[in-house]
Design a protein around this motif. Structure first.
Motif, PDB file in Angstrom:
ATOM      1  N   SER A 258       0.937  -1.225  -0.014  1.00 23.84           N
ATOM      2  CA  SER A 258       0.061   0.249   0.028  1.00 23.84           C
ATOM      3  C   SER A 258       0.777   1.354  -0.003  1.00 23.84           C
ATOM      4  O   SER A 258       0.451   2.172  -0.583  1.00 23.84           O
ATOM      5  N   VAL A 259       2.060   1.175   0.655  1.00 21.35           N
ATOM      6  CA  VAL A 259       3.028   2.484   0.668  1.00 21.35           C
ATOM      7  C   VAL A 259       3.443   2.702  -0.581  1.00 21.35           C
ATOM      8  O   VAL A 259       3.433   3.880  -0.885  1.00 21.35           O
ATOM      9  N   TYR A 260       3.742   1.615  -1.399  1.00 17.67           N
ATOM     10  CA  TYR A 260       4.188   2.026  -2.708  1.00 17.67           C
ATOM     11  C   TYR A 260       3.042   2.404  -3.864  1.00 17.67           C
ATOM     12  O   TYR A 260       3.392   3.216  -4.694  1.00 17.67           O
ATOM     13  N   CYS A 261       1.836   1.845  -3.444  1.00 20.00           N
ATOM     14  CA  CYS A 261       0.797   2.476  -4.316  1.00 20.00           C
ATOM     15  C   CYS A 261       0.531   3.820  -3.929  1.00 20.00           C
ATOM     16  O   CYS A 261       0.153   4.625  -4.773  1.00 20.00           O
ATOM     17  N   VAL A 262       0.438   4.072  -2.740  1.00 24.88           N
ATOM     18  CA  VAL A 262       0.254   5.453  -2.450  1.00 24.88           C
ATOM     19  C   VAL A 262       1.264   6.484  -2.823  1.00 24.88           C
ATOM     20  O   VAL A 262       1.217   7.730  -3.286  1.00 24.88           O
ATOM     21  N   ALA A 263       2.491   6.103  -2.939  1.00 24.41           N
ATOM     22  CA  ALA A 263       3.649   6.778  -3.345  1.00 24.41           C
ATOM     23  C   ALA A 263       3.581   6.952  -4.890  1.00 24.41           C
ATOM     24  O   ALA A 263       3.770   8.304  -5.277  1.00 24.41           O
ATOM     25  N   GLY A 264       3.037   6.150  -5.439  1.00 21.55           N
ATOM     26  CA  GLY A 264       2.877   6.119  -6.973  1.00 21.55           C
ATOM     27  C   GLY A 264       1.789   7.368  -7.252  1.00 21.55           C
ATOM     28  O   GLY A 264       1.870   8.104  -8.334  1.00 21.55           O
ATOM     29  N   PHE A 265       0.914   7.265  -6.389  1.00 21.55           N
ATOM     30  CA  PHE A 265      -0.046   8.450  -6.689  1.00 21.55           C
ATOM     31  C   PHE A 265       0.270   9.712  -6.604  1.00 21.55           C
ATOM     32  O   PHE A 265       0.015  10.735  -7.375  1.00 21.55           O
ATOM     33  N   ILE A 266       0.906  10.006  -5.533  1.00 25.13           N
ATOM     34  CA  ILE A 266       1.723  11.250  -5.151  1.00 25.13           C
ATOM     35  C   ILE A 266       2.595  11.378  -6.282  1.00 25.13           C
ATOM     36  O   ILE A 266       2.802  12.710  -6.554  1.00 25.13           O
ATOM     37  N   ILE A 267       3.680  10.406  -6.816  1.00 24.69           N
ATOM     38  CA  ILE A 267       4.359  10.917  -7.835  1.00 24.69           C
ATOM     39  C   ILE A 267       3.685  11.495  -9.027  1.00 24.69           C
ATOM     40  O   ILE A 267       3.977  12.417  -9.929  1.00 24.69           O
ATOM     41  N   GLY A 268       2.259  10.783  -9.365  1.00 23.51           N
ATOM     42  CA  GLY A 268       1.537  11.355 -10.510  1.00 23.51           C
ATOM     43  C   GLY A 268       1.152  12.808 -10.206  1.00 23.51           C
ATOM     44  O   GLY A 268       1.173  13.493 -11.254  1.00 23.51           O
ATOM     45  N   ILE A 269       0.849  12.946  -9.207  1.00 25.32           N
ATOM     46  CA  ILE A 269       0.524  14.402  -8.940  1.00 25.32           C
ATOM     47  C   ILE A 269       1.667  15.280  -9.110  1.00 25.32           C
ATOM     48  O   ILE A 269       1.452  16.520  -9.722  1.00 25.32           O
ATOM     49  N   ALA A 270       2.880  14.883  -8.650  1.00 28.33           N
ATOM     50  CA  ALA A 270       4.216  15.754  -8.690  1.00 28.33           C
ATOM     51  C   ALA A 270       4.379  16.004 -10.089  1.00 28.33           C
ATOM     52  O   ALA A 270       4.740  16.878 -10.761  1.00 28.33           O
ATOM     53  N   ALA A 271       4.015  14.941 -11.271  1.00 24.28           N
ATOM     54  CA  ALA A 271       4.182  14.980 -12.597  1.00 24.28           C
ATOM     55  C   ALA A 271       3.476  16.005 -12.983  1.00 24.28           C
ATOM     56  O   ALA A 271       3.942  16.830 -14.134  1.00 24.28           O
ATOM     57  N   TRP A 272       2.164  16.079 -12.591  1.00 28.93           N
ATOM     58  CA  TRP A 272       1.154  17.210 -13.347  1.00 28.93           C
ATOM     59  C   TRP A 272       1.827  18.745 -12.738  1.00 28.93           C
ATOM     60  O   TRP A 272       1.918  19.567 -13.375  1.00 28.93           O
ATOM     61  N   ILE A 273       2.445  18.640 -11.573  1.00 30.29           N
ATOM     62  CA  ILE A 273       2.913  19.918 -10.916  1.00 30.29           C
ATOM     63  C   ILE A 273       4.067  20.162 -11.750  1.00 30.29           C
ATOM     64  O   ILE A 273       4.277  21.574 -12.254  1.00 30.29           O
ATOM     65  N   THR A 274       4.908  19.304 -12.293  1.00 27.55           N
ATOM     66  CA  THR A 274       6.248  19.706 -12.950  1.00 27.55           C
ATOM     67  C   THR A 274       5.776  20.085 -14.325  1.00 27.55           C
ATOM     68  O   THR A 274       6.549  21.130 -14.683  1.00 27.55           O
ATOM     69  N   ILE A 275       4.861  19.621 -14.930  1.00 29.29           N
ATOM     70  CA  ILE A 275       4.479  20.274 -16.200  1.00 29.29           C
ATOM     71  C   ILE A 275       4.007  21.621 -16.076  1.00 29.29           C
ATOM     72  O   ILE A 275       4.355  22.641 -16.936  1.00 29.29           O
ATOM     73  N   GLY A 276       3.329  22.101 -15.057  1.00 30.47           N
ATOM     74  CA  GLY A 276       3.002  23.477 -14.820  1.00 30.47           C
ATOM     75  C   GLY A 276       4.060  24.167 -14.401  1.00 30.47           C
ATOM     76  O   GLY A 276       4.178  25.545 -14.661  1.00 30.47           O
ATOM     77  N   ARG A 277       5.044  23.769 -13.718  1.00 31.78           N
ATOM     78  CA  ARG A 277       6.046  24.539 -13.354  1.00 31.78           C
ATOM     79  C   ARG A 277       6.986  24.988 -14.272  1.00 31.78           C
ATOM     80  O   ARG A 277       7.648  25.936 -14.408  1.00 31.78           O
TER      81      ARG A 277
END
Length: 361
Positions: A258-277
């Motif tokens: 579950s930790v790695y699944c949750v981490a993956g979700f956060i990474i996906g959000i970070a990917a969207w933030i990176t495009i905007g940044r």
């Protein structure tokens, strides 16, 4: 005659230790209980030093260090590393480590951009021109699945997280290059929604972005999840002593996955933030991001041996990295000295962690 109950009460071993403990032992116990204290002291010292050097000594351009524009830029610089560091913290709390975080983030953002890119742009795939909301959702799912693969390999085959994520770092990097041909997609080639989190707004003299707000929201949500839910308690228990956690009825494998699944979700959000940044999606973005997230987590007081740490410390660790790099840059020092300073901080943080861990709970 009246009896002084307080003075006649038997002295416990704890009372005797409290009386006999040296100042260093008290500091050690305090830092063990509140691991975020050391990074907040370091951050405060850095700010005081840079302000003194700029305002009193007139070193370089440090007189601009406390200007609203500089502070705004420092905060905006934290969003990519700071968001990914949330995922890294959750993994490290279980005594694991994720070297593939950067590669997963890049793969996720390339999926988003290549799906949402205008079909009329040059060198696009047959998947181009999709709804940007769908593209972002697919990118987050890709990141979640990629990180879940790490968790599956670690849990199913009992492999060391370091080895697994070192291998998948290469796999995900290669997949990005194979699928998307190393093409950078610029902001003008995709809909505004993809770069939404890079939108800025003013509060007084300060400039903030939606990405910064999303990052802070993630810190608030997962700080509560780690400290106020059964799942968070299990994460700490597994990181502290997996054998004891198993004996107490915790499904260690399920928690780790579950930790790695949750981490993956956060990474996906970070990917969207990176495009905007960056207002772009590139397979070559942030090549050192893996080490930067680990550095932020370690400097923030989270133990590499698992079971101890707070997300507030990780946020402070991220700020320390950005403030140190920015301050030394304004002071006119070469990039090599900034890298050197970060390295010294990391070693010092691990040494302090080893010292703090000697405290017996």
């Amino acid at each position: 005659p009246e009896v002084d109950v307080a003075s006649s009460a038997p002295t416990t071993a704890i009372d005797e230790f409290a009386d006999k403990a040296t100042t260093m032992q008290k500091v050690q116990t305090l830092l063990h209980r509140y691991p975020w204290l050391s990074p907040i002291v370091v951050l405060a010292l850095l700010i005081v030093i840079f302000v003194f050097l700029g305002q009193v000594m007139g070193v370089g351009d440090l007189d601009n260090f406390i200007l609203p524009g500089t502070i705004s830029l420092v905060l905006q610089q934290t969003v990519i590393v700071g968001t990914l560091a949330i995922a890294q913290t959750i993994v490290i709390l279980t005594a694991g480590i994720d070297l593939s975080i950067g590669a997963i983030m890049v793969l996720s953002q390339m999926f988003m951009a290549n799906l949402a890119v205008y079909a009329t742009a040059s060198n696009v795939t047959f998947l181009a021109g999709q709804n940007p909301v769908l593209a972002v959702a697919v990118g987050i799912v890709v990141a979640t699945l990629a990180s879940s693969l790490n968790g599956f390999l670690i849990v199913r085959f009992n492999l060391p997280p370091f080895i697994v994520t070192l291998g998948t770092l290469s796999i995900f990097t290669a997949l990005t290059l194979i699928l998307f041909k190393a093409r950078t997609i610029q902001g003008k080639e995709f809909p505004d929604f993809l770069g939404l989190l890079g939108t800025g707004f003013q509060i007084g003299p300060f400039t903030f972005t939606l990405g910064l707000l999303v990052m802070l929201a993630l810190y608030a949500i997962f700080s509560y999840a780690l400290r106020g839910t059964a799942w968070g308690t299990h994460v700490y228990a597994v990181g502290d002593d997996p054998a004891a956690a198993e004996l107490s009825g915790i499904n260690v494998r399920r928690v780790l996955f579950s930790v790695y699944c949750v981490a993956g979700f956060i990474i996906g959000i970070a990917a969207w933030i990176t495009i905007g940044r960056l207002d772009a999606a590139s397979p070559n973005v942030a090549p050192d991001i893996n080490l930067e997230t680990i550095t932020a987590v370690v400097i923030g007081g989270t133990s590499l041996f698992g079971g101890r740490g707070r997300l507030i410390g990780t946020l402070l660790g991220t700020l320390i990295i950005v403030v140190l790099d920015f301050g030394l840059s304004l002071a006119g020092l070469d990039q090599a000295y900034r890298v050197l300073a970060i390295g010294v901080l990391v070693i010092a943080a691990v040494a302090v962690d080893q010292w703090i861990r000697k405290v017996k709970a």
